[in-house]
Motif scaffolding. Structure first.
Motif, short mmCIF file in Angstrom:
data_model
loop_
_atom_site.label_atom_id
_atom_site.label_comp_id
_atom_site.label_asym_id
_atom_site.label_seq_id
_atom_site.Cartn_x
_atom_site.Cartn_y
_atom_site.Cartn_z
N UNK A 148 0.67 -1.48 -0.25
CA UNK A 148 0.04 0.08 -0.20
C UNK A 148 0.84 1.51 0.09
N UNK A 149 1.97 1.36 0.79
CA UNK A 149 2.93 1.78 0.93
C UNK A 149 3.92 2.59 -0.45
N UNK A 150 4.26 1.11 -0.51
CA UNK A 150 4.37 1.94 -2.56
C UNK A 150 3.85 2.72 -3.46
N UNK A 151 2.32 1.64 -3.13
CA UNK A 151 1.09 2.56 -4.07
C UNK A 151 0.23 3.83 -4.24
N UNK A 152 0.43 4.42 -3.02
CA UNK A 152 0.21 5.49 -2.99
C UNK A 152 1.63 6.44 -3.01
N UNK A 153 2.18 5.72 -2.51
CA UNK A 153 3.75 7.01 -2.58
C UNK A 153 4.29 7.18 -4.43
N UNK A 154 4.60 6.11 -4.97
CA UNK A 154 3.89 6.25 -6.65
C UNK A 154 2.94 7.97 -6.79
N UNK A 155 2.12 6.64 -6.71
CA UNK A 155 0.76 7.89 -7.61
C UNK A 155 1.01 8.79 -7.01
N UNK A 156 1.07 9.48 -5.56
CA UNK A 156 1.43 10.65 -5.57
C UNK A 156 2.55 11.08 -5.70
N UNK A 157 3.68 11.03 -6.07
CA UNK A 157 5.29 11.27 -6.27
C UNK A 157 5.76 11.28 -8.41
N UNK A 158 4.68 10.70 -8.87
CA UNK A 158 4.24 10.12 -10.06
C UNK A 158 5.57 9.51 -10.38
N UNK A 159 5.97 8.74 -9.53
CA UNK A 159 7.51 8.18 -9.82
C UNK A 159 7.22 6.22 -10.22
N UNK A 160 7.85 6.00 -11.03
CA UNK A 160 7.79 4.44 -11.81
C UNK A 160 8.39 3.64 -10.69
N UNK A 161 7.86 2.71 -10.77
CA UNK A 161 8.36 0.92 -10.15
C UNK A 161 9.87 0.81 -9.60
N UNK A 162 10.87 1.30 -10.57
CA UNK A 162 12.12 0.67 -11.03
C UNK A 162 12.79 2.21 -10.06
N UNK A 163 12.10 3.48 -10.04
CA UNK A 163 12.95 4.70 -9.40
C UNK A 163 12.82 4.39 -8.06
N UNK A 164 13.88 5.02 -7.14
CA UNK A 164 14.01 5.05 -6.04
C UNK A 164 12.70 5.50 -4.64
N UNK A 165 11.74 5.03 -4.10
CA UNK A 165 10.85 5.26 -3.36
C UNK A 165 11.22 6.72 -2.88
N UNK A 166 10.66 7.96 -3.48
CA UNK A 166 10.68 9.17 -2.76
C UNK A 166 10.41 9.35 -1.19
N UNK A 167 10.71 9.90 0.02
CA UNK A 167 10.64 9.40 1.61
C UNK A 167 8.94 11.02 1.72
N UNK A 168 8.02 10.14 1.89
CA UNK A 168 7.37 10.96 2.16
C UNK A 168 7.48 12.24 3.00
N UNK A 169 7.20 13.26 3.52
CA UNK A 169 7.42 14.02 4.47
C UNK A 169 6.32 14.15 5.15
N UNK A 170 6.38 14.95 6.34
CA UNK A 170 5.39 14.29 7.88
C UNK A 170 4.65 16.40 7.54
N UNK A 171 3.02 15.09 7.57
CA UNK A 171 2.17 16.51 7.14
C UNK A 171 1.23 17.02 8.74
N UNK A 172 1.31 15.73 9.78
CA UNK A 172 0.59 16.13 10.68
C UNK A 172 -0.77 15.58 10.52
N UNK A 173 -1.60 15.53 9.92
CA UNK A 173 -2.20 14.65 9.52
C UNK A 173 -2.79 13.28 9.14
#
Length: 988
Positions: free
Chosen positions: A928-953
Motif C-alpha cells: 500500500x505504501x509503495x502504491x500510494x507513494x508512486x501515485x503521489x509523486x508520479x514515480x516509476x517502479x524501478x526508481x527509488x521511492x521518495x521519502x514522504x514528508x510529515x504532514x501531521x495529518x
C-alpha cells in the motif's frame, strides 16, 4: 425758491407774535448755534479778523444797498399788522423796502413748505403784535421787508437809520449808476461822520470794521488775483494799518479820503474782460460766500432757530438782489443754501427732520449743478462743503449704533441719504479716479453703506465684547458663571436681531443685502475671537462646551438672517454666505470629545497593563471564579459612558460610535492581554523524533545504557513552563477562561445600558435608535470567543502533553506494550477532568473537556506514530492498542454522564481509521505504501521511492502515516524494507 421745497417739509416757523425789541447788532444769542465748535464753515475762512457780527452788519448794508436801487410793485398793506417801532422812527423810502408782508404771500409760503402756525393760533411776523399786545387800540402801519430783515439780522434801529440815510445821499449824488458800480463801504465811509454815531468809540469801531471789509474784498480775497507788487494795494494796506492806530479823515475833499478812494477804485475796477461797468469789492471767494451765508441765516425765525419764517419767499426775492454785488449765481446759491440748511439742522440739536429733508432735497440741486459746472473755484468750494457734510455724517454713521436707536432711526435715514448724496457727488463729479474707472464698476452708495455697516458693527462688537468681559469679571465668584464668549454670543445674537429689525430696513434702500452684510460682519468678528479661543483649548471643559454650543447656535441664527435677506438677490446670497466660513463648532466639540475619550482610554490601557501584571489568576484568590481586574475594567467603561452622556454637548448620537469603538478596542486590549503568554496547541506538542526502524528481537534497543535515564529521550517543547504554580498553570488558565466568559456575558447588559443612556439624552432622536450596530461591541466579543478557544486548547494540550507527559509521552507503550498500558494516564486524566469540571464556568465545561479529549486522541496517535525508537509494536499488540483507545473514549463518555457519544465519535474518527493498520500484515502495508507513494509523486517502479514528508495529518491513505506504522512494526520484513528503501537507522 419756494418750488424747491414743495416736496420737502421744512420746520414750522414758531416765532412769537410779538418780536423782541430791537437791539444793537450782536452775535447770536447763546444757543446750539454757538455751541458747535467742530463744524467750521466750509465756505472758507477769512484772512482778516472779522467777527460774525461784523460780517452780518456788512451783509445787511449790502442787502439794503441792493434793495434800495431795485424797483418793484408795492404790496398792499395788512391792517392787522402793526409796527413795533416808535411812531417817530422813519421807514425807508425804497419801494422794495416798503413792501408789506401780506397774508396772501404768507399763505403761499405756508402751502409751499407745508407749514403750520405754531402754538394755538396763527403767528405774527417778527416785530408785529396785536392791539391788545401793544397796549394801544388803534392799528399800526404794516411791517416792511426791510424792517423784517433788520429784525432777523438783529441790526439796531440806529444803525439801520444811519445806513439808509447814507445810501439815500449816495443815490442822490450818483443818479443813474447801478449799485454794482458802487463800492458801498467806500461811500459809507465818506457819508457817515463821527457825529452820526452815539459816541466816538462806536464810530472808530465802525470805521475799522469797514476798512477791514475793504481789505478783505480788495486785497486778501479779491475777485481777480492780485500781484503782490500792486501799488494801489500797498497804499490801501498802509492806510488801513494806519487807521488802526488813528481814525482817518473821511471828508469828501480831504487828502486822506482822496488817496483812499484812488486806491480802492483802482483795485475795484479790475476785471477779466477789461470792462469797468462793475466794481469788484465783495465778489471774491470766500468773502462773498460768508456774507451770503449771513443773509441766508436771516431766513430762519429769530425765536425758533429751526424754523424758516413764513415770509421766506418775499425775503429771498430781496436777498437774491445781492447776487450782483456778491458775484453769485443760482449754482453758488444752491450750494450755500444747502450748507446753511444742513448747518442749521446740526446746531439746533439734530431733531428737526424737516430741516434735514430740506438739506437733502437741496443737495439734489447741487448734484445737478456739479454735473454741468466745471469752474475750478466752484469745485473747490463744492468739495470743501461736501467733505464737511460727509465728514459730519460719517462720524455718526461709521458708528451708528452709538448714535441711533429705535427712537431716532428716522433721523438716521435722513443723515444716510445726505451722506450718500454727498459722497456720490464727490466721487462721480469731482474725483479723477472715478473718471479713470468704468462707472459700472463703482457703486458709490453701496460702497459707502457697506463701509458704514462694517465699521459700526465692528465698533459695536468691540463694545459688547468689553461689556461681556466686565460681566464675566463681576460674576467670576458666582456659581455657574457663563464664560465670556458664551455671553458674547448671546449679545451678538441680540445685536444681529436689532440690526435686522431697526437699521437694515433703512440701509436696504441703498444696499439690497444690508442685513446679510451686517450678520456677515458680526460672524467674522465673533469668528476671530472664537478661533483664538479654540486654539487655546487642550481639553474638554464645561466652559469650552458652553462657548462652542453658544457659537454653534449663534452661527445658525446669523446664517438664517443672511439667507432670509438674500432671497431676492441675484446670486441668492452666495456672496454673503461665502463671507461666513463655518465656525465648525460641532467639529471642535467632536475633536475635544475625541481627545477626552483618548485620554480616558489611554489611562484605562495603562491601568490594564499595571493590574494584569499584578493579577494572580488564582481560583483561591477569586471566589467568583473570574478575575477582579475584569470587573474593574467594566466598571471603568461604565463610568466612561456615564461621563460621556453627561457631557453638555449636542451630538451624543453622532459621537457615540467613536466612543463605542474606542471602548471596544480597549476591552479587546484587555482580552488580548488576559490570554497572552498562556501558549496554544502547538506550544505543548512535543517535537517529533526522526524516523527509525526497529531492532528485531529487542524491545529496548533505543534505550540509553543508564537505567535511571528516561526511556524516551525525545525533547519537549522548550517554550513549555514547568512550574505548576505559574500564571499559565491549569488553575490559572481556568480563571482566565472564566474571566473571558464573564465579560462575554456582560456585553448584552452593557449594550442595553447604552441604549437607556442614549434614550435619556436630550440630543437623541428617533432615527438614532434604528442603527443598532452603532450601540454594539464588535471587536471585544470576537476577541473573547477567540481567547476562550485559544485558552481551552492551551489548557487541554498542557494537561495532555505537559502535566501528564510522564504517563503518556514518557510511559505509554514504552518497552513492552502489555506492561505499559494506558491505565496510569487515564487515572491522572480523570483527576484533571474533575478539577476542570469543578473550576470552569458551566457554559465552557463541555468545550474545554472536548478540547482535552481531542488532545488525548492526538497524544494517543502521536505515541503510536511518532513515539520514537523506545516503542515497537507487533500485530498482536493491535488488540491491546484498540482496547486502550476504547478505554480512553469511555472515560469521556462516563457511562453517559460525560460527552455525547456523537461528539466522541466525531473526534475519534481519525484514530479509528488508523488503528486497523496495526493489525494489517507487513507485506500488505509495504505494498500500500509503495502504491500510494508512486501515485503521489508520479514515480516509476524501478526508481527509488521518495521519502514522504510529515504532514501531521494522520490518514490511512497518506504515505507518511503508512511509513510510520512500518517504522514501529517489530518484524524483519519491515526492517529490511526500511533499510533498503531509506536506509533508516535502528536508533537515534
Amino acid at each position: 425758491m419756494a418750488h424747491l421745497f414743495r416736496d420737502l417739509s421744512l420746520g414750522h416757523s414758531k416765532r412769537d407774535t410779538t418780536p423782541p425789541p430791537p437791539q444793537p447788532i450782536m452775535p447770536p444769542k447763546p444757543s446750539a448755534l454757538s455751541a458747535v465748535d467742530d463744524l467750521p464753515s466750509p465756505l472758507g475762512q477769512l484772512a482778516v479778523n472779522l467777527s460774525d457780527s461784523d460780517l452780518s452788519l456788512t451783509a445787511f448794508e449790502i442787502f439794503v444797498a441792493a434793495c434800495r436801487t431795485s424797483s418793484g410793485k408795492p404790496l398792499s398793506s395788512v391792517p392787522n399788522h402793526s409796527s413795533a417801532n416808535s411812531p417817530g422812527q422813519n421807514s425807508p423810502n425804497s419801494p422794495a423796502l416798503q413792501r408789506s408782508i401780506t397774508s396772501t404771500a404768507a399763505s403761499k409760503v405756508k402751502k409751499a413748505f407745508g407749514l403750520k402756525s405754531p402754538g394755538s393760533g396763527s403767528r405774527k411776523s417778527p416785530g408785529s403784535g396785536s392791539a391788545s399786545g401793544s397796549g394801544q387800540g388803534k392799528p399800526k402801519r404794516p411791517l416792511t421787508v426791510g424792517e423784517l430783515m433788520r429784525n432777523q439780522m438783529r441790526v439796531s434801529e440806529a444803525m439801520d437809520s444811519r445806513v439808509r440815510r447814507a445810501l439815500l445821499r449816495i443815490s442822490a449824488g450818483q443818479v443813474g449808476r447801478r449799485i454794482e458800480s458802487v463800492v458801498v463801504p467806500l461811500e459809507l465811509l465818506q457819508q457817515l461822520k463821527a457825529s452820526d454815531f452815539t459816541d466816538q468809540q462806536e464810530y472808530v469801531e465802525w470805521q475799522k470794521r469797514t476798512l477791514k471789509v475793504l481789505e478783505a474784498g480788495l486785497i486778501l480775497h479779491p475777485h481777480m488775483p492780485l500781484d503782490k507788487s500792486n501799488s494801489s494795494a500797498q497804499r490801501l494796506r498802509q492806510i488801513i494799518h494806519a487807521a488802526l492806530d488813528k481814525p482817518i479823515e473821511t471828508g469828501k475833499n480831504t487828502e486822506s479820503m482822496q488817496v483812499l478812494r484812488s486806491a480802492v477804485m483802482s483795485l475795484a475796477n479790475r476785471s477779466y474782460d477789461g470792462y469797468a461797468d462793475s466794481c469788484h469789492w465783495a465778489d471774491g471767494i470766500p468773502l462773498n460766500l460768508r456774507l451770503y451765508e449771513m443773509l441766508l441765516q436771516s431766513c430762519f425765525d429769530a425765536n425758533d432757530e429751526s424754523s424758516i419764517i413764513e415770509e421766506f419767499d418775499e425775503l429771498m426775492d430781496q436777498i437774491k438782489k445781492t447776487w450782483g454785488i456778491l458775484g453769485l449765481n443760482q449754482t453758488l446759491h444752491n450750494l450755500c443754501f444747502t450748507w446753511v440748511l444742513f448747518h442749521r439742522f446740526v446746531v439746533t440739536g439734530q431733531v428737526d427732520l424737516e430741516l434735514l429733508s430740506a438739506a437733502d432735497g437741496h443737495l439734489a440741486e447741487v448734484a445737478n449743478d456739479a454735473k454741468t459746472t466745471k469752474d475750478a473755484e466752484y469745485s473747490k468750494v463744492l468739495s470743501s462743503t461736501l467733505t464737511s457734510i460727509l465728514g459730519w455724517a460719517e462720524k455718526r454713521l461709521l458708528a451708528y449704533h452709538e448714535t441711533f436707536d429705535r427712537g431716532n432711526v428716522e433721523t438716521m435715514q435722513g443723515i444716510v441719504s445726505l451722506g450718500v448724496a454727498a459722497a456720490k457727488i464727490l466721487v462721480e463729479d469731482i474725483s479723477n479716479e472715478y473718471r479713470r474707472r468704468r462707472r459700472n464698476e463703482v457703486n458709490v452708495a453701496r460702497e459707502r453703506i457697506e463701509t458704514y455697516i462694517r465699521s459700526s458693527l465692528r465698533t459695536a462688537f468691540a463694545q459688547i465684547m468689553e461689556k461681556a468681559d466686565s460681566s464675566r469679571r463681576a460674576s467670576k465668584n458666582q456659581p455657574n458663571a457663563l464664560p465670556v464668549l458664551a455671553i458674547l454670543a448671546k449679545d451678538v445674537g441680540s445685536l444681529a436681531i436689532n440690526e435686522k429689525q431697526v437699521f437694515s430696513p433703512i440701509l436696504k434702500r441703498w444696499h439690497p443685502l444690508a442685513a446679510g452684510l451686517a450678520v456677515a460682519t458680526l460672524h467674522a468678528c465673533y469668528g476671530n475671537e472664537l478661533k483664538q479661543f479654540i486654539s487655546g483649548i487642550t481639553e474638554l471643559t464645561p466652559d469650552a462646551v458652553q462657548v462652542l454650543r453658544a457659537a454653534d447656535q449663534l452661527e445658525k441664527d446669523l446664517v438664517q438672517i443672511a439667507v432670509e435677506d438674500s432671497v431676492e438677490s441675484e446670486d441668492g446670497g452666495k456672496a454673503i454666505i461665502r463671507e461666513m466660513p463655518p465656525y465648525e463648532a460641532e467639529g471642535a466639540i467632536a475633536n475635544l470629545v475625541k481627545i477626552w475619550i483618548k485620554t480616558r482610554i489611554d489611562r484605562l490601557k495603562e491601568w490594564v497593563d499595571r493590574n494584569l501584571q499584578q493579577e494572580v489568576w488564582s481560583p483561591q484568590a477569586n471566589q467568583e471564579g473570574y478575575a477582579p481586574s475584569a470587573v474593574e475594567v467594566l466598571r471603568i467603561i461604565n463610568e466612561t459612558l456615564d461621563a460621556f452622556f453627561q457631557l453638555p454637548i449636542p451630538m451624543h448620537p453622532a459621537l457615540l460610535p467613536d466612543v463605542m469603538n474606542d471602548l471596544d478596542k480597549c476591552l479587546q486590549y484587555y482580552v488580548i492581554k488576559a490570554k497572552s503568554g498562556c501558549g496554544s496547541r502547538n506550544t505543548f506538542l512535543p517535537t517529533m523524533p526522526a524516523l527509525t526502524r526497529c531492532t528485531i528481537g529487542s524491545k529496548f534497543q533505543g534505550f540509553g545504557k543508564k537505567k535511571d535515564k528516561s526511556p524516551n529521550p525525545q525533547k519537549r517543547n522548550p517554550q513549555v513552563a514547568t512550574n505548576g504554580d505559574s500564571s499559565s498553570g491549569i488553575p490559572q488558565l481556568c480563571v482566565r477562561i472564566n474571566t473571558l466568559q464573564w465579560i462575554l456575558g456582560e456585553f448584552d447588559v452593557l449594550e442595553k445600558r447604552i441604549i437607556t443612556l442614549l434614550r435619556n439624552s436630550q440630543s437623541a432622536h428617533v432615527e438614532d435608535f434604528s442603527n443598532g450596530l452603532a450601540k454594539k461591541f464588535e471587536l471585544s466579543p470576537a476577541a473573547c470567543l477567540e481567547g476562550i478557544q485559544q485558552l481551552c486548547e492551551a489548557a487541554a494540550y498542557r494537561i495532555v502533553f505537559h502535566d501528564l507527559s510522564h504517563v503518556l509521552w514518557d510511559g505509554l507503550y514504552v518497552g513492552d506494550s502489555a506492561s505499559s498500558r494506558i491505565e496510569p494516564f487515564l487515572q491522572e486524566l480523570e483527576r484533571k477532568l474533575m478539577f476542570i469540571s469543578n473550576t470552569v464556568h458551566e457554559r465552557i465545561r463541555t468545550r474545554i473537556i472536548t478540547e482535552i479529549m481531542r488532545a488525548s486522541f492526538d497524544g494517543f496517535l502521536l505515541v503510536l506514530l511518532a513515539g520514537g525508537p523506545s516503542r515497537a509494536f507487533t500485530r498482536k499488540d493491535s488488540q491491546i492498542i484498540e482496547d486502550d483507545f476504547q478505554l480512553l473514549k469511555e472515560l469521556f463518555w462516563a457511562n453517559g454522564d460525560g460527552l455525547p457519544s456523537e461528539l466522541i465519535d466525531k473526534f475519534s474518527t481519525t484514530a479509528r481509521s488508523i488503528l486497523p493498520l496495526f493489525r494489517t500484515d507487513t507485506e500488505t502495508l509495504v505494498e500500500q505504501f509503495r502504491r500510494l507513494t508512486m501515485e503521489a509523486y508520479k514515480s516509476s517502479a524501478r526508481s527509488k521511492l521518495p521519502l514522504p514528508p510529515t504532514s501531521g495529518q494522520w490518514n490511512p491513505s497518506e504515505p507518511n502515516t503508512l511509513l510510520r506504522v512500518l517504522c514501529y512494526r517489530n518484524d524483519e520484513t519491515a526492517s529490511k524494507f526500511l533499510k533498503k528503501a531509506y536506509d533508516l537507522p535502528k536508533k537515534l
